[in-house]
Design a protein around this motif. Structure first.
Motif, short mmCIF file in Angstrom:
data_model
loop_
_atom_site.label_atom_id
_atom_site.label_comp_id
_atom_site.label_asym_id
_atom_site.label_seq_id
_atom_site.Cartn_x
_atom_site.Cartn_y
_atom_site.Cartn_z
N CYS A 118 0.81 -1.22 0.00
CA CYS A 118 0.00 0.00 0.00
C CYS A 118 0.85 1.27 0.00
CB CYS A 118 -0.93 0.00 1.21
SG CYS A 118 -2.08 -1.39 1.20
N GLY A 119 1.89 1.30 0.82
CA GLY A 119 2.72 2.51 0.91
C GLY A 119 3.47 2.82 -0.37
N LEU A 120 4.06 1.80 -0.98
CA LEU A 120 4.76 2.03 -2.25
C LEU A 120 3.80 2.45 -3.34
CD1 LEU A 120 7.39 -0.87 -2.31
CD2 LEU A 120 7.73 1.53 -1.68
N ALA A 121 2.59 1.90 -3.34
CA ALA A 121 1.60 2.29 -4.34
C ALA A 121 1.20 3.76 -4.18
CB ALA A 121 0.37 1.40 -4.24
N ARG A 122 1.31 4.28 -2.95
CA ARG A 122 0.99 5.69 -2.70
C ARG A 122 2.23 6.57 -2.81
NH1 ARG A 122 -0.35 6.77 2.35
NH2 ARG A 122 0.52 4.84 3.15
N LEU A 123 3.36 5.97 -3.25
CA LEU A 123 4.63 6.68 -3.41
C LEU A 123 5.12 7.31 -2.11
CD1 LEU A 123 3.97 8.36 -6.89
CD2 LEU A 123 5.07 6.16 -6.42
N SER A 124 4.93 6.61 -1.01
CA SER A 124 5.34 7.10 0.30
C SER A 124 6.85 6.88 0.50
CB SER A 124 4.58 6.36 1.40
OG SER A 124 5.18 6.56 2.65
N PRO A 125 7.62 7.95 0.71
CA PRO A 125 9.06 7.79 0.96
C PRO A 125 9.33 6.97 2.23
CG PRO A 125 8.56 10.09 0.47
CD PRO A 125 7.25 9.36 0.62
N ARG A 126 8.51 7.14 3.24
CA ARG A 126 8.68 6.39 4.48
C ARG A 126 8.47 4.90 4.24
NH1 ARG A 126 5.85 5.33 9.76
NH2 ARG A 126 3.91 5.26 8.61
N SER A 127 7.49 4.56 3.41
CA SER A 127 7.25 3.15 3.08
C SER A 127 8.37 2.58 2.23
CB SER A 127 5.91 2.99 2.37
OG SER A 127 4.85 3.21 3.28
N LEU A 128 8.94 3.39 1.35
CA LEU A 128 10.08 2.92 0.55
C LEU A 128 11.25 2.58 1.48
CD1 LEU A 128 11.56 2.35 -2.07
CD2 LEU A 128 12.11 4.80 -2.20
N ALA A 129 11.53 3.47 2.42
CA ALA A 129 12.62 3.22 3.37
C ALA A 129 12.34 1.97 4.20
CB ALA A 129 12.82 4.43 4.28
N ALA A 130 11.12 1.83 4.68
CA ALA A 130 10.77 0.67 5.50
C ALA A 130 10.89 -0.62 4.69
CB ALA A 130 9.34 0.82 6.05
N THR A 131 10.42 -0.61 3.45
CA THR A 131 10.47 -1.80 2.61
C THR A 131 11.91 -2.18 2.30
OG1 THR A 131 8.32 -1.25 1.66
CG2 THR A 131 9.67 -2.83 0.45
N LEU A 132 12.77 -1.20 2.04
CA LEU A 132 14.19 -1.50 1.81
C LEU A 132 14.83 -2.12 3.05
CD1 LEU A 132 15.25 1.65 -0.25
CD2 LEU A 132 14.96 -0.70 -1.08
#
Length: 153
Positions: A118-132
């Motif tokens: 969900c976060g990556l689909a919303r282009l959330s920088p915080r979600s990108l960092a968390a997923t990495l």
């Protein structure tokens, strides 16, 4: 390459994406499993339990219906006839791993479904960092279990 397994994976991914979109469109909620579960157990907002229970029940009932329909779960064990293999490090290690995953979802304010889907689909920088961080931790864990502890193939 096993085309049937690839198509099952594709279908599963599409269904995950559709469920995330449906939940956001109908209830304005993120389909993050750790948040859904913790909201049910700890937060308990008034009138907010039914959809959480239905979502979590679907995670359990869906695969059961697939098995009953003869679809099977696929062979995730890597052994003919097996569905899930024995834990490589034993039950104790599995319990520690589960507790660490729970701790990580608390520290990361979510899990791979919430951040990664969900976060990556919303282009959330915080979600990108968390997923990495999730992916890096998973890679280090696999390396540690296979090469340092000597388990697995």
């Amino acid at each position: 390459m096993d085309m049937a397994a690839s198509l099952q994976g594709l279908a599963g991914g599409v269904l995950i994406g559709l469920s995330a979109v449906w939940l956001m469109a109908t209830l304005g909620r993120i389909a993050g499993i750790s948040g859904i579960l913790s909201g049910l157990i700890w937060e308990r907002p008034a009138g907010d339990s039914a959809w959480r229970l239905a979502f979590l029940a679907g995670l359990i009932v869906g695969p059961l219906l697939l098995v009953l329909a003869g679809g099977g779960l696929g062979n995730v064990a890597g052994e003919p006839g097996a569905v899930i293999g024995a834990p490589i490090g034993g039950t104790g290690l599995m319990l520690v791993a589960g507790l660490l995953v729970g701790l990580g979802t608390g520290l990361g304010s979510g899990c791979t479904s919430g951040h990664g889907v969900c976060g990556l689909a919303r282009l959330s920088p915080r979600s990108l960092a968390a997923t990495l961080v999730f992916v890096a931790a998973a890679m280090l864990t696999v390396y540690g279990v296979r090469h340092v502890l000597g388990g697995g193939a």
